[in-house]
Design a protein around this motif. Structure first.
Motif, short mmCIF file in Angstrom:
data_model
loop_
_atom_site.label_atom_id
_atom_site.label_comp_id
_atom_site.label_asym_id
_atom_site.label_seq_id
_atom_site.Cartn_x
_atom_site.Cartn_y
_atom_site.Cartn_z
N ASN A 72 0.80 -1.24 0.00
CA ASN A 72 0.00 0.00 0.00
C ASN A 72 0.83 1.28 0.00
O ASN A 72 0.91 1.98 1.00
CB ASN A 72 -0.94 0.05 1.22
N TYR A 73 1.41 1.59 -1.14
CA TYR A 73 2.13 2.86 -1.24
C TYR A 73 1.17 4.03 -1.27
O TYR A 73 0.13 3.99 -1.92
CB TYR A 73 2.99 2.87 -2.52
N THR A 74 1.52 5.09 -0.55
CA THR A 74 0.76 6.34 -0.59
C THR A 74 1.74 7.45 -0.94
O THR A 74 2.89 7.42 -0.51
CB THR A 74 0.13 6.64 0.79
N GLN A 75 1.25 8.45 -1.69
CA GLN A 75 2.14 9.55 -2.05
C GLN A 75 1.97 10.71 -1.07
O GLN A 75 0.85 11.06 -0.71
CB GLN A 75 1.81 10.03 -3.46
N TYR A 76 3.10 11.25 -0.63
CA TYR A 76 3.09 12.38 0.30
C TYR A 76 3.74 13.58 -0.37
O TYR A 76 4.66 13.43 -1.18
CB TYR A 76 3.85 12.03 1.59
N LEU A 77 3.29 14.79 0.01
CA LEU A 77 3.80 16.06 -0.53
C LEU A 77 3.77 16.04 -2.06
O LEU A 77 4.60 16.68 -2.72
CB LEU A 77 5.24 16.32 -0.04
N GLY A 78 2.85 15.27 -2.63
CA GLY A 78 2.71 15.21 -4.07
C GLY A 78 3.89 14.58 -4.79
O GLY A 78 4.02 14.69 -6.01
N LYS A 79 4.76 13.90 -4.05
CA LYS A 79 6.00 13.45 -4.67
C LYS A 79 6.55 12.14 -4.12
O LYS A 79 6.99 11.28 -4.88
CB LYS A 79 7.04 14.56 -4.49
N TYR A 80 6.54 11.98 -2.80
CA TYR A 80 7.28 10.89 -2.18
C TYR A 80 6.35 9.73 -1.83
O TYR A 80 5.37 9.91 -1.12
CB TYR A 80 8.01 11.38 -0.93
N TRP A 81 6.69 8.54 -2.33
CA TRP A 81 5.88 7.35 -2.08
C TRP A 81 6.38 6.61 -0.85
O TRP A 81 7.58 6.36 -0.73
CB TRP A 81 5.94 6.41 -3.29
N ARG A 82 5.47 6.29 0.06
CA ARG A 82 5.84 5.54 1.27
C ARG A 82 4.87 4.38 1.44
O ARG A 82 3.66 4.55 1.27
CB ARG A 82 5.79 6.43 2.52
N PRO A 83 5.37 3.18 1.85
CA PRO A 83 4.48 2.05 2.08
C PRO A 83 3.82 2.16 3.46
O PRO A 83 4.37 2.79 4.35
CB PRO A 83 5.42 0.86 2.04
N SER A 84 2.65 1.55 3.61
CA SER A 84 2.03 1.53 4.94
C SER A 84 2.43 0.27 5.69
O SER A 84 2.19 0.15 6.89
CB SER A 84 0.51 1.60 4.83
N GLY A 106 1.14 7.42 10.46
CA GLY A 106 1.39 8.78 10.94
C GLY A 106 2.62 9.41 10.33
O GLY A 106 3.35 10.14 11.02
N TYR A 107 2.89 9.15 9.03
CA TYR A 107 4.02 9.79 8.36
C TYR A 107 3.90 11.31 8.47
O TYR A 107 2.83 11.88 8.19
CB TYR A 107 4.03 9.43 6.88
N ARG A 108 4.96 11.98 8.88
CA ARG A 108 4.99 13.45 8.88
C ARG A 108 6.31 13.88 8.22
O ARG A 108 7.36 13.32 8.53
CB ARG A 108 4.92 14.00 10.31
N PHE A 109 6.21 14.85 7.32
CA PHE A 109 7.40 15.33 6.62
C PHE A 109 7.63 16.79 6.92
O PHE A 109 6.69 17.54 7.19
CB PHE A 109 7.22 15.15 5.10
N GLN A 110 8.90 17.20 6.84
CA GLN A 110 9.28 18.62 6.93
C GLN A 110 8.65 19.29 8.15
O GLN A 110 8.01 20.34 8.06
CB GLN A 110 8.92 19.33 5.62
N THR A 111 8.84 18.65 9.31
CA THR A 111 8.31 19.22 10.55
C THR A 111 9.33 20.14 11.21
O THR A 111 9.13 20.58 12.34
CB THR A 111 7.91 18.12 11.55
N GLY A 112 10.43 20.40 10.52
CA GLY A 112 11.42 21.33 11.06
C GLY A 112 12.51 20.68 11.90
O GLY A 112 13.20 21.35 12.65
N LEU A 113 12.66 19.36 11.78
CA LEU A 113 13.74 18.69 12.49
C LEU A 113 15.08 19.11 11.87
O LEU A 113 15.18 19.32 10.67
CB LEU A 113 13.60 17.17 12.41
N GLY A 114 16.10 19.24 12.74
CA GLY A 114 17.43 19.63 12.26
C GLY A 114 18.49 18.77 12.90
O GLY A 114 18.16 17.85 13.67
N PRO A 115 19.76 19.06 12.60
CA PRO A 115 20.86 18.26 13.15
C PRO A 115 20.81 18.13 14.68
O PRO A 115 21.22 17.11 15.23
CB PRO A 115 22.12 19.02 12.72
N ARG A 116 20.29 19.17 15.37
CA ARG A 116 20.23 19.12 16.83
C ARG A 116 19.28 18.05 17.35
O ARG A 116 19.36 17.64 18.50
CB ARG A 116 19.80 20.50 17.37
#
Lengths: 401, 264
Positions: B212-224, B243-253
């Protein structure tokens, strides 16, 4: 002990009051464990007040809450043990009671905390911030909570930690009815301090830690109340006892690990000076792991560490010129079964100590921990001569919630 | 990297791909080109968080469940940084696992043991060992980088109604438990559909199926979900991702040794 306990309890009550008023309504996470432990000693002690068997119960819940988009959090971890025979082992402590603020380039912590410095397995020379809760386990790995303010600067060149430690904890020791103690026993009700301020002497520490390629390195300095007491001979009810004496010390420490393929090369070294002594000590060795040995899923780790202390026979540690050889076996099964066996051999002919630790998860929430310790060929001048009849086997069942 | 160089690099990639399809290429070149395209299409997501439920089943059908949360930071020009925080079984709750993966030199890994408050640098040479007693080994869950393998395109095949390339992957790193992997890659989405793993004796060991691949951000495919079946022991492990979440502002820290100690 009582003074210290009251101090900590008052502190905890204040914190809880503060947190109840300041914290926004947030999801509070709870976890922790309750445990039952039984010990059996193979030999009868020469002191008839000691017991051959012992039951003990412990509990340690943990409360955590965060707010401010995760930038601030609060952690509270009390601990309590009820022991069948040893009054000194029946004790409570605040392991953690910390407020944390996280910024981009620094972290600030205030409250009571536990932390660990170092890399070796056989002894932990560099790890000086927390006092040892020795009644918990003779291996010294259980620690008491330490009141502190800690600022960590986190930069490209590593992490620089500053500590202000306003209160020193006394080491816990088994009481008169407890096993695994010295003879005469250590009277913790009559501690002595070099400083006039006693346990309220303000201690300071600084540590730089960094990771570069295969190396993990830490350099630290501590000034203040020694966590390892010296002993003076005293009396209690006409019986000879040992009285702990806490000096003011300077201690510089280095810990270094090189991780090369399946080899972990480890070094810890300290230099300590006080009004009465100056000495150096070190632990150096390796851990080599054979992953999936003989085409199985088992991992077998082989450990060797050499333990050195420049005071040699005058050292207040049994590890002045010793080797530790050991193996760590991970079964890699669903129950995470593990076995650790270590043998300490004194090169000055002062005996051997065997340490066995095994653990296995049962179901999703239970865990069984087995420990066995044996002491062999201890001569009368050995610091742990009092342990010569204290070979024991311990089983603990933990329930996690 | 200056943006003009980035543009040139992208243009080169865009124009070279159709060209390569025309010019006769070896199976090795085609296998590499497919892997590079898989990699190229999955760039730019930045950071990713997901909840993972792992169910272990033995040959008798008995199950045990492990839950963790996984955070990943994309690192340009190097392997990704990954932080895994365990929630269950409860005895390992709070244990955290930090990996800096690298394409050509060994990964750096640290583990946080909450009972001892200890951060341990651990050896990353344990590639073939089971991850938490499951049928996934450490190399199966590590970040996939193009340089980690040599490639060979085998054939085109339709798998469960989807057009796929079938290629062989040969590990370029030491201590792998596999001689080769046979990988089915979706022709339209350039994501893996299935992997057959062959052990050191070149016998079929495991099969991994992506669901069950789903597309996120109109671009990235992730399986469930992922299912790994061990053909030699009859055991299997499923991974459910939600609960895939992308670009939530995580950084090196959020991926340093200090963050390990306070990972929740």
């Amino acid at each position: 002990m009582t003074r210290q306990r009251t101090f900590l309890l008052r502190r905890a009550a204040l914190w809880l009051l503060l947190s109840a008023t300041v914290l926004p309504a947030q999801a509070v996470e709870w976890r922790g464990y309750i445990a039952t432990e039984g010990r059996y000693f193979f030999d009868r002690s020469s002191d008839t007040r000691q017991h051959d068997g012992n039951l003990s119960y412990s509990v340690s819940p943990e409360m955590y809450v965060e707010w401010d988009a995760g930038r601030q959090s609060f952690l509270f971890t009390p601990f309590a043990r009820l022991d069948q025979n040893d009054e000194a082992r029946t004790h409570a402590d605040i392991r953690e009671l910390t407020w944390l603020y996280i910024a981009d380039e620094w972290e600030l912590r205030a409250g009571v905390r536990q932390l660990f410095w170092g890399v070796t397995e056989s002894q932990h020379l560099v790890d000086i911030i927390n006092q040892t809760d020795l009644v918990e386990d003779p291996d010294g790995e259980a620690k008491l909570g330490q009141p502190m303010v800690n600022l960590a600067l986190i930069r490209e060149w590593g992490t620089l930690d500053f500590f202000v430690l306003p209160y020193a904890r006394e080491r816990t020791y088994p009481g008169v009815e407890g096993r695994l103690r010295t003879q005469p026993y250590i009277d913790t009700d009559q501690p002595r301090y070099e400083s006039d301020k006693k346990e309220k002497h303000v201690d300071y520490a600084v540590r730089w830690a960094h990771s570069v390629d295969v190396f993990d390195v830490g350099i630290s300095h501590f000034y203040g109340t020694s966590r390892d007491p010296l002993f003076e001979l005293g009396q209690r009810n006409g019986e000879p006892v040992l009285l702990p004496f806490y000096e003011i010390i300077h201690q510089s420490g280095l810990d270094l690990q090189a991780t090369l393929d399946a080899w972990l090369w480890k070094l810890e070294a300290i230099h300590r000076s006080s009004a009465t002594q100056r000495y150096s000590a070190a632990t150096a060795g390796f851990e080599y792991t054979l992953y999936g040995v003989f085409d199985s899923v088992f991992d077998v780790g082989l450990l060797y560490e050499y333990l050195y202390d420049s005071r040699a026979d005058e050292a207040l540690t049994p590890f002045a010129d010793d080797s530790m050889v050991g193996t760590r076996i991970a079964f890699n099964d669903e129950a995470s079964t593990e076995l650790l066996v270590g043998l300490f051999v004194d090169h000055a002919g002062e005996g051997m100590a065997l340490n066995i630790e095994a653990s296995r998860r049962v179901g999703e929430r239970w865990k069984l921990n087995i420990r066995g310790r044996g002491y062999f060929d201890l001569p009368p001048q050995s610091l742990v001569y009092g342990f010569r009849k204290d070979d024991y086997l311990q089983a603990e069942v933990q329930y996690f919630f | 990297m200056p943006s003009s160089r980035l543009v040139v690099a992208l243009l080169t990639l865009i124009f070279s791909l159709p060209l390569q399809a025309v010019v006769a290429e070896t199976p090795e070149q085609k296998g590499l080109a497919i892997a590079q395209e898989v990699d190229r299409r999955d760039k730019g997501w930045g950071d990713e968080s997901v909840n993972v439920t792992m169910v272990l089943r033995n040959a008798h059908g008995q199950e045990s469940v492990r839950k963790n949360r996984m955070k990943t930071l994309e690192v340009e020009g190097d392997g990704d940084k990954t932080l895994i925080i365990f929630d269950s079984p409860r005895d390992i709750a709070g244990t955290a696992f930090l990996t800096y993966s690298h394409a050509t030199r060994p990964d750096e890994q640290w583990m946080y043991l909450p009972a001892l408050k200890r951060v341990k640098r651990i050896s990353s040479s344990n590639k073939s060992g089971p991850f938490l007693g499951s049928e996934f080994s450490y190399e199966d869950i590590s970040s996939q980088e193009v340089d980690k393998y040599r490639y060979k395109y085998l054939r085109d095949e339709v798998l469960d109604g989807r057009e796929a390339f079938v290629s062989e992957y040969y590990p370029n790193y030491k201590h792998s438990g596999y001689t080769r992997q046979v990988v089915w890659t979706d022709k339209e989405r350039y994501r893996p559909l299935r992997i057959d793993f062959y052990d050191r004796k070149n016998t079929l060991l495991k099969t991994l199926t992506y669901k069950n691949y789903t597309q996120y951000l109109g671009k990235y495919w992730r399986p469930s979900g992922l299912e790994m079946v061990n053909h030699q022991t009859g055991k299997s492990t499923t991974l459910d991702w939600d609960g895939y979440r992308f670009q939530t502002g995580l950084g090196p820290r959020d991926f340093d040794r200090n963050s390990l100690k306070r990972a929740r």
